[in-house]
Design a protein around this motif. Structure first.
Motif, short mmCIF file in Angstrom:
data_model
loop_
_atom_site.label_atom_id
_atom_site.label_comp_id
_atom_site.label_asym_id
_atom_site.label_seq_id
_atom_site.Cartn_x
_atom_site.Cartn_y
_atom_site.Cartn_z
N TYR A 104 11.31 8.26 0.18
CA TYR A 104 11.02 9.59 -0.38
C TYR A 104 10.75 9.46 -1.87
CZ TYR A 104 13.51 11.00 3.85
OH TYR A 104 13.92 11.14 5.14
N ASP A 105 9.96 10.39 -2.39
CA ASP A 105 9.73 10.47 -3.83
C ASP A 105 10.91 11.23 -4.44
OD1 ASP A 105 8.95 10.86 -6.39
OD2 ASP A 105 6.95 11.63 -5.94
N GLN B 107 0.83 -1.21 0.00
CA GLN B 107 0.00 0.00 0.00
C GLN B 107 0.87 1.26 0.00
OE1 GLN B 107 -2.84 0.07 3.21
NE2 GLN B 107 -3.67 2.07 2.61
N VAL B 108 1.99 1.19 0.73
CA VAL B 108 2.93 2.32 0.73
C VAL B 108 3.49 2.55 -0.67
CG1 VAL B 108 5.17 3.10 1.58
CG2 VAL B 108 3.56 2.02 3.15
N SER C 18 1.71 6.46 -7.18
CA SER C 18 0.62 7.29 -7.72
C SER C 18 0.78 8.77 -7.41
CB SER C 18 -0.72 6.80 -7.14
OG SER C 18 -0.75 7.02 -5.74
N GLY C 19 1.75 9.09 -6.52
CA GLY C 19 1.93 10.49 -6.14
C GLY C 19 0.99 10.94 -5.05
#
Length: 379
Positions: free
Chosen positions: A125-126, A89-90, A96-97
């Motif tokens: 992190y993104d 889920q993470v 998906s942002g």
């Protein structure tokens, strides 16, 4: 009503045809910088990045993890978007942002912490949002250090009956004081805006120089007077743009006013001279404009304002010394944030002056060759 709008439209069109040069000058020196400055100042109105969405996967559900989540909830930089029940889920939320960071607290984290087994939490992190990732990482690091120190202090004092002075020695074996100088609030607008405005406006300076070079084939000294005159007009436009930021959006200016004035004039003259030379050596006006823009725009990145020059390949490091923005972007930001005088900017002014001198020398050669060519044609 329609006829009224039609009449106004016709008058504006006729005015545009009669005053094309005036309209272009107003657009480049007044309207575009003012509108851009107001838009950027409003866009960065929060001064720093806040409310970064983060997802929490708490498999421990202990006192420590609850304390950690309370600190994250109180943070202005992070906002808990949701709680995950699995790592999948993470991953989906990051893909998906939906969130830009995630914190995974493993099972038995608290027990391992008490046993001294050195457990670790996983922070994701993104990376596609470098600025956001950096802010989230900094905020989470501070929270984790604070929570860990406070929690271990309570453990030593409460369960192990260690006095406070001894418990502090255990949790802080090395003392360190961190201070962010010149921009202590990490204000993103103060860091980015001064050089960004210069990067945008330098294109206009180049186009104005090119446009004036196409008006008439004048001699060297008249060309120099045009370059200096329009360069100073560009500097006034740049100062107006910075003034709007200072008055309406709280951009600081702590350095020497004289240094800022000289730096801005030298920068604007250098870019105007570049456009003037391009207009002189490229006969076709459209192609000259396109070529000028193509050569100027990459300097926004290659000047090292947003990405340090020392981290670039050697070839780009050497090329960066010929861009006026390399000296002006970093210099004007320092003047905004630091209380420093003119003497600190002698190297910057010397470099900008050298660039102008080289441009004018090149222009003198072009004028000389043109004169000899026309003399030959007449003879």
């Amino acid at each position: 009503m329609i006829s009224l709008f039609q009449s106004i439209s016709d008058r504006l069109y006729q005015f545009k045809l009669r005053h094309t040069k005036l309209i272009m000058t107003l657009l480049i020196f007044l309207i575009v910088p003012t509108v851009t400055g107001i838009a950027l100042g409003y866009e960065m109105g929060y001064n720093r990045i806040e409310s970064i969405p983060i997802m929490i996967a708490d498999y421990d559900r202990s006192d420590f993890s609850r304390t950690l989540l309370e600190y994250i909830t109180d943070s202005e930089i992070l906002t808990i978007k949701d709680y995950a029940k699995s790592n999948e889920q993470v991953k989906e939320a990051l893909d998906s942002g939906e969130v830009m960071a995630a914190l995974i607290i493993p099972e038995a984290f608290n027990k391992n912490l008490l046993k001294g087994n050195g457990p670790t939490v996983e922070v994701l992190y993104d990376g596609s949002q470098m600025t956001v990732a950096s802010s989230a990482k900094s905020a989470l690091s501070e929270i984790l250090l604070t929570v860990k120190a406070g929690y271990m202090k309570n453990i030593y004092q409460g369960k192990l009956s260690v006095v406070e002075s001894e418990s502090m020695k255990q949790i802080q074996p090395i003392g360190a004081t961190y201070r962010a100088l010149f921009n202590p609030t990490k204000n993103y607008r103060n860091f980015l805006l001064p050089g960004m405005l210069a990067a945008l406006m330098q294109v206009g300076f180049g186009i104005i120089g090119l446009s004036r070079s196409k008006e008439e084939r004048c001699g060297f000294f008249k060309s120099v007077s045009k370059i200096i005159g329009w360069g100073c007009a560009g500097a006034a436009s740049m100062l107006l743009c910075l003034g709007i930021q200072y008055v309406f959006f709280g951009l600081p200016y702590r350095g020497s006013l004289l240094a800022g004035l000289l730096m801005t004039c030298f920068f604007a003259i250098a870019m105007t001279a570049f456009g003037f030379v391009m207009g002189r050596i490229v006969p076709d006006r459209v192609f000259a404009t396109q070529l000028t823009c193509v050569l100027i725009l990459p300097t926004s990145i290659l000047s090292g304002y947003t990405f340090p020059v020392i981290a670039m390949p050697q070839l780009l490091q050497k090329l960066s010394v010929i861009w006026p923005l390399t000296y002006y972007g970093d210099g004007i930001r320092s003047l905004c944030l630091k209380e420093i005088g003119l003497s600190y900017f002698i190297p910057h002014l010397t470099a900008l002056g050298t660039i102008i001198a080289v441009e004018l020398l090149f222009l003198a050669c072009v004028v000389f060759v043109e004169k000899r060519y026309y003399d030959y044609q007449l003879s």
